[in-house]
Design an enzyme around this catalytic site. Sequence first.
Site, PDB file in Angstrom:
ATOM      1  CE  LYS A  13      -2.270  -1.019   3.830  1.00 50.06           C
ATOM      2  NZ  LYS A  13      -1.753  -2.344   4.193  1.00 50.06           N
ATOM      3  NE  ARG A  88      -4.245  -1.079   9.693  1.00 47.14           N
ATOM      4  CZ  ARG A  88      -3.142  -0.514   9.220  1.00 47.14           C
ATOM      5  NH1 ARG A  88      -3.134   0.753   8.906  1.00 47.14           N
ATOM      6  NH2 ARG A  88      -2.049  -1.233   9.058  1.00 47.14           N
ATOM      7  NE  ARG A 122       7.987  -4.284   3.969  1.00 41.49           N
ATOM      8  CZ  ARG A 122       6.712  -3.922   3.979  1.00 41.49           C
ATOM      9  NH1 ARG A 122       6.203  -3.361   5.059  1.00 41.49           N
ATOM     10  NH2 ARG A 122       5.965  -4.113   2.931  1.00 41.49           N
ATOM     11  NE  ARG A 155       7.637  -0.694  11.341  1.00 43.02           N
ATOM     12  CZ  ARG A 155       6.829  -0.360  10.332  1.00 43.02           C
ATOM     13  NH1 ARG A 155       7.279   0.443   9.383  1.00 43.02           N
ATOM     14  NH2 ARG A 155       5.604  -0.796  10.257  1.00 43.02           N
ATOM     15  NE  ARG A 166       1.286  -5.086  11.076  1.00 46.69           N
ATOM     16  CZ  ARG A 166       2.286  -4.713  10.284  1.00 46.69           C
ATOM     17  NH1 ARG A 166       3.504  -5.172  10.466  1.00 46.69           N
ATOM     18  NH2 ARG A 166       2.071  -3.868   9.309  1.00 46.69           N
TER      19      ARG A 166
END
Length: 218
Positions: A13, A88, A122, A155, A166
Amino acid sequence: MNLIILGPPGSGKGTHGEIIGKDYSIPKISTGDLLRKEVKRKSELGIKAKKYMDAGLLVPDNLVIEILKKNIERSSCKNGFILDGFPRTINQAMALEKIAHIDIVLNLSLSHKTIIERITGRLTCKKCGAIYHIKNIPPKKDGICDICGGKLYQREDQKKEVVENRLNIYEKQTKPLIDFYKNKGILFNVNAEGEVDVVSKRISELLKRLIKQLNQNY
Ligand code: AMP
């Protein structure tokens, strides 16, 4: 043109929002980025939001709606905007209806396996925020940012357990938005598997077509 990019975590996104924003000269608003800024500033909102974000939970609607509203009202959004990571929940989508009219909702879809690989690989630079990926965009030197020499880290919300969390939350709270916007006739699906360039081409062709239709209807 006011646009929403929907999709599970890791669907691209942010990346595609950025590209569309440049192509059409409209700002991309990411509630995740706005919240991370508040966390960094250690503002009252940031302190409240951090514990939800670290656990991969959604920040309460009232806090996110407030920060979103402030940003949409900026003059830079008068020709349009792209929302990345908002809404969301159905509650957020209903609040958004009172703030702005939405023309197009792009729904990026991809497999569970690709999502896990993309997010858990990531790495982010502690100093300048640049983003790398262990396999897809590796830094030249292990653990060091190519741009500023800062240290790279994973992260908290990109660790495997948190990502699974999530995704569960996405399924329960965010996925119902697909039907919400489908019923309004403004939802368009995009296959988000594959390289950035390939997905970006799919999006730009779809948008060209949709904008032509929109202009004809106005
Ligand atoms: P993102 O960068 O969009 O993945 O967002 C990172 C985190 O910020 C999410 O996991 C949530 O904790 C929080 N967040 C961002 N946008 C929202 C939103 N619209 N509603 C609730 N929480 C959000």
